[in-house]
Design a protein around this motif. Sequence first.
Motif, PDB file in Angstrom:
ATOM      1  N   SER A  92      16.707  69.897  15.486  1.00 39.30           N
ATOM      2  CA  SER A  92      16.591  68.553  14.909  1.00 39.30           C
ATOM      3  C   SER A  92      17.911  68.108  14.298  1.00 39.30           C
ATOM      4  CB  SER A  92      15.497  68.529  13.839  1.00 39.30           C
ATOM      5  OG  SER A  92      14.250  68.878  14.402  1.00 39.30           O
ATOM      6  N   TRP A  93      18.156  66.835  14.344  1.00 29.55           N
ATOM      7  CA  TRP A  93      19.368  66.288  13.735  1.00 29.55           C
ATOM      8  C   TRP A  93      19.285  66.401  12.221  1.00 29.55           C
ATOM      9  CZ3 TRP A  93      20.288  61.100  16.850  1.00 29.55           C
ATOM     10  CH2 TRP A  93      20.558  61.420  18.184  1.00 29.55           C
ATOM     11  N   PRO A  94      20.413  66.436  11.554  1.00 29.06           N
ATOM     12  CA  PRO A  94      20.391  66.519  10.082  1.00 29.06           C
ATOM     13  C   PRO A  94      19.652  65.338   9.466  1.00 29.06           C
ATOM     14  CG  PRO A  94      22.576  66.973  10.931  1.00 29.06           C
ATOM     15  CD  PRO A  94      21.773  66.500  12.093  1.00 29.06           C
ATOM     16  N   GLU A  95      18.838  65.641   8.447  1.00 28.56           N
ATOM     17  CA  GLU A  95      18.031  64.594   7.837  1.00 28.56           C
ATOM     18  C   GLU A  95      18.859  63.637   6.985  1.00 28.56           C
ATOM     19  OE1 GLU A  95      14.931  66.398   5.629  1.00 28.56           O
ATOM     20  OE2 GLU A  95      13.936  67.292   7.385  1.00 28.56           O
ATOM     21  N   VAL A  96      20.007  64.074   6.518  1.00 32.61           N
ATOM     22  CA  VAL A  96      20.767  63.257   5.571  1.00 32.61           C
ATOM     23  C   VAL A  96      21.779  62.340   6.252  1.00 32.61           C
ATOM     24  CG1 VAL A  96      20.497  64.871   3.667  1.00 32.61           C
ATOM     25  CG2 VAL A  96      22.388  65.171   5.275  1.00 32.61           C
ATOM     26  N   ILE A  97      21.881  62.376   7.572  1.00 30.10           N
ATOM     27  CA  ILE A  97      22.812  61.456   8.215  1.00 30.10           C
ATOM     28  C   ILE A  97      22.261  60.039   8.111  1.00 30.10           C
ATOM     29  CG2 ILE A  97      23.733  63.165   9.782  1.00 30.10           C
ATOM     30  CD1 ILE A  97      21.994  62.020  11.980  1.00 30.10           C
ATOM     31  N   ARG A  98      23.157  59.091   8.067  1.00 30.61           N
ATOM     32  CA  ARG A  98      22.799  57.694   7.902  1.00 30.61           C
ATOM     33  C   ARG A  98      23.371  56.873   9.042  1.00 30.61           C
ATOM     34  NH1 ARG A  98      19.780  59.816   5.157  1.00 30.61           N
ATOM     35  NH2 ARG A  98      19.361  59.590   2.919  1.00 30.61           N
ATOM     36  N   ALA A  99      22.758  55.747   9.233  1.00 30.76           N
ATOM     37  CA  ALA A  99      23.264  54.824  10.249  1.00 30.76           C
ATOM     38  C   ALA A  99      24.683  54.406   9.885  1.00 30.76           C
ATOM     39  CB  ALA A  99      22.356  53.594  10.345  1.00 30.76           C
ATOM     40  N   GLY A 100      25.551  54.450  10.852  1.00 26.97           N
ATOM     41  CA  GLY A 100      26.956  54.124  10.633  1.00 26.97           C
ATOM     42  C   GLY A 100      27.852  55.343  10.575  1.00 26.97           C
ATOM     43  N   SER A 101      27.270  56.551  10.454  1.00 25.16           N
ATOM     44  CA  SER A 101      28.083  57.769  10.438  1.00 25.16           C
ATOM     45  C   SER A 101      28.731  57.969  11.803  1.00 25.16           C
ATOM     46  CB  SER A 101      27.218  58.976  10.089  1.00 25.16           C
ATOM     47  OG  SER A 101      26.614  58.815   8.815  1.00 25.16           O
ATOM     48  N   GLY A 102      29.913  58.567  11.789  1.00 21.83           N
ATOM     49  CA  GLY A 102      30.628  58.803  13.030  1.00 21.83           C
ATOM     50  C   GLY A 102      30.035  59.950  13.819  1.00 21.83           C
ATOM     51  N   ALA A 103      30.225  59.918  15.118  1.00 22.36           N
ATOM     52  CA  ALA A 103      29.703  60.978  15.981  1.00 22.36           C
ATOM     53  C   ALA A 103      30.592  61.086  17.213  1.00 22.36           C
ATOM     54  CB  ALA A 103      28.257  60.706  16.379  1.00 22.36           C
ATOM     55  N   LYS A 104      30.735  62.307  17.668  1.00 23.50           N
ATOM     56  CA  LYS A 104      31.497  62.584  18.888  1.00 23.50           C
ATOM     57  C   LYS A 104      30.523  63.172  19.900  1.00 23.50           C
ATOM     58  CE  LYS A 104      35.557  65.035  20.650  1.00 23.50           C
ATOM     59  NZ  LYS A 104      36.655  65.983  20.329  1.00 23.50           N
ATOM     60  N   THR A 105      30.576  62.669  21.109  1.00 18.65           N
ATOM     61  CA  THR A 105      29.598  63.081  22.126  1.00 18.65           C
ATOM     62  C   THR A 105      30.304  63.725  23.304  1.00 18.65           C
ATOM     63  OG1 THR A 105      29.652  60.896  23.162  1.00 18.65           O
ATOM     64  CG2 THR A 105      28.009  61.253  21.453  1.00 18.65           C
ATOM     65  N   MET A 106      29.587  64.670  23.928  1.00 11.92           N
ATOM     66  CA  MET A 106      30.074  65.341  25.133  1.00 11.92           C
ATOM     67  C   MET A 106      28.925  65.401  26.133  1.00 11.92           C
ATOM     68  SD  MET A 106      31.743  66.426  22.335  1.00 11.92           S
ATOM     69  CE  MET A 106      30.746  67.778  21.774  1.00 11.92           C
ATOM     70  N   ALA A 107      29.072  64.667  27.205  1.00 14.28           N
ATOM     71  CA  ALA A 107      28.068  64.697  28.262  1.00 14.28           C
ATOM     72  C   ALA A 107      28.371  65.844  29.205  1.00 14.28           C
ATOM     73  CB  ALA A 107      28.047  63.367  29.021  1.00 14.28           C
ATOM     74  N   LEU A 108      27.381  66.675  29.496  1.00 14.46           N
ATOM     75  CA  LEU A 108      27.550  67.839  30.346  1.00 14.46           C
ATOM     76  C   LEU A 108      27.334  67.443  31.798  1.00 14.46           C
ATOM     77  CD1 LEU A 108      25.547  70.392  28.177  1.00 14.46           C
ATOM     78  CD2 LEU A 108      27.947  69.691  27.990  1.00 14.46           C
ATOM     79  N   LEU A 109      28.334  67.802  32.654  1.00 14.77           N
ATOM     80  CA  LEU A 109      28.281  67.417  34.056  1.00 14.77           C
ATOM     81  C   LEU A 109      28.152  68.660  34.933  1.00 14.77           C
ATOM     82  CD1 LEU A 109      31.021  64.628  33.994  1.00 14.77           C
ATOM     83  CD2 LEU A 109      28.570  64.403  33.608  1.00 14.77           C
ATOM     84  N   ASN A 110      28.930  68.705  36.011  1.00 15.17           N
ATOM     85  CA  ASN A 110      28.847  69.803  36.981  1.00 15.17           C
ATOM     86  C   ASN A 110      29.464  71.089  36.444  1.00 15.17           C
ATOM     87  OD1 ASN A 110      27.475  68.472  38.925  1.00 15.17           O
ATOM     88  ND2 ASN A 110      29.217  68.089  40.252  1.00 15.17           N
ATOM     89  N   ASP A 111      29.018  72.204  36.986  1.00 16.82           N
ATOM     90  CA  ASP A 111      29.647  73.495  36.725  1.00 16.82           C
ATOM     91  C   ASP A 111      30.644  73.772  37.853  1.00 16.82           C
ATOM     92  OD1 ASP A 111      28.195  73.923  34.444  1.00 16.82           O
ATOM     93  OD2 ASP A 111      26.582  74.997  35.475  1.00 16.82           O
ATOM     94  N   VAL A 112      31.929  73.946  37.490  1.00 18.92           N
ATOM     95  CA  VAL A 112      33.003  74.189  38.465  1.00 18.92           C
ATOM     96  C   VAL A 112      33.819  75.380  37.982  1.00 18.92           C
ATOM     97  CG1 VAL A 112      33.106  71.762  39.165  1.00 18.92           C
ATOM     98  CG2 VAL A 112      34.555  72.578  37.296  1.00 18.92           C
ATOM     99  N   PRO A 113      34.616  76.030  38.850  1.00 20.82           N
ATOM    100  CA  PRO A 113      35.500  77.118  38.397  1.00 20.82           C
ATOM    101  C   PRO A 113      36.577  76.589  37.455  1.00 20.82           C
ATOM    102  CG  PRO A 113      35.166  77.185  40.777  1.00 20.82           C
ATOM    103  CD  PRO A 113      34.606  75.890  40.312  1.00 20.82           C
ATOM    104  N   VAL A 114      37.097  77.520  36.626  1.00 20.36           N
ATOM    105  CA  VAL A 114      38.131  77.117  35.664  1.00 20.36           C
ATOM    106  C   VAL A 114      39.380  76.645  36.392  1.00 20.36           C
ATOM    107  CG1 VAL A 114      39.612  77.952  33.807  1.00 20.36           C
ATOM    108  CG2 VAL A 114      37.211  78.659  33.898  1.00 20.36           C
TER     109      VAL A 114
END
Length: 456
Positions: A401-423
């Motif tokens: 669950s997301w933290p209960e104390v976060i509020r609307a307007g707080s910053g967030a960084k997102t990472m969408a997971l895509l394909n699995d490829v070799p390094v």
Amino acid sequence: MLDISKLKLNEKVDLSKYKSMEFTFHKDRFLTFNKIMTIFGVVLLAILFLPWTQIVQGRGYVTALSPGQRSQSIESAIAGRIEKWYVKEGQIVRKGDTILYISEVTDKFFDPNLLSRAESQIKAKNYSLDSYVEKVKSLNIQIESLKEERKLKLEQALNKLIQANLKVESDSIELEAAQTLVTIAEIQFERTENLEAEGLLAKTDLEAKRLQLQNSLANVLGRKNRLLSSKNEVINAQIEISSIKASYQEKISKAESDKFSALSGQYDTEAQRTKLENDFSNFSVRSGMRYITAPQDGFVNRALQSGIGETFKAGTQIVSIMPLDIDLAVETYVDPIDLPLLHPGEPIRIIFDGWPAIFFSGWPNLSYGTYGGRIVAVERTMNPAKGKFRVLIEEDPDEQSWPEVIRAGSGAKTMALLNDVPVWYELWRKINGFPPDYYTPQDSNMSSNKNQNTGK
């Protein structure tokens, strides 16, 4: 030393007894280094073939999932002046609680008895409308009476016409009888005259027959005169019928004209009454707008208009309220090159500002402090201010669950997971500046997207 002399120092001096020379010319010293580099190379080569998860990064902030749960500014529907505040900033209000009271600044609504006066006007119009309705009813009765009277008058006139025709017929028969008597009297006079000439009858008998003939001729003239009088009565009866029709048609037309005038006045009065009722409803609603209330349970963020006696126009923002019960979501922005890679229903990792996280790019299973989410919607148009596309993310119920104390307007960084490829492939892609691989989402994601689009 420039080593330009032909004399060799190592030939005259034994350098092997020195430690530095011993270390330099000792060949076994490279074995350890070679082992370390060999192991490092093998490990590096193995790492290059490890699976690497491609990601699309974005930067955004926390918001509410539903538009009705986001921060809103309460506006005044009418122009007014602030008279009294009932709340203060930071206060929690419930739906329907009064926030402030305003007074009118438009001279049309200054009258404190505006509603009662409007109601009196409506009553007066109702009385006027009732009068028109009764007048129309009376005219309808009058028209029906005139039509019935015209019917009786016409029947009476037709009876007179029939009587006149019968009288003409009777007088005609009597005239023919009188003319027959004249013919008989003439024959008798001629016969008497012949007998008197022969001396068979006295002269007095001839004179009596002459008198009888004259009386018969006079009777014929009287009968002709009476026949003409009867024919005049027929004409008079026909004229009377036409006169009755014209007279009653005029009376009925006048009554119908009065009726239509009354109906016109009735409809006009109904329109005026409807307008007055509309004004009364508008005045009633407007009087309620003087009290600005909370549309839902919320937290008073900020008073956008302050003070007592301050005036404002219609549509001016008065106070900002944040709803209490909200479903949190993350609104992030991605570059246009990454937009085709994102689909509703796909998982995504989130790092909230204030919650430290260690994120291993390419190995999300080893990441610590990140939170799970799922893409809800991907915007179809680019935000011109940011030059990016907006993506809305909701909490993943299968993750932490997301933290209960976060509020609307707080910053967030997102990472969408895509394909699995070799390094090695990811390094090659980064060096060449290629975008992540385009791919088709899984069936589960596609079905989720379809269900959301169809509202299931």
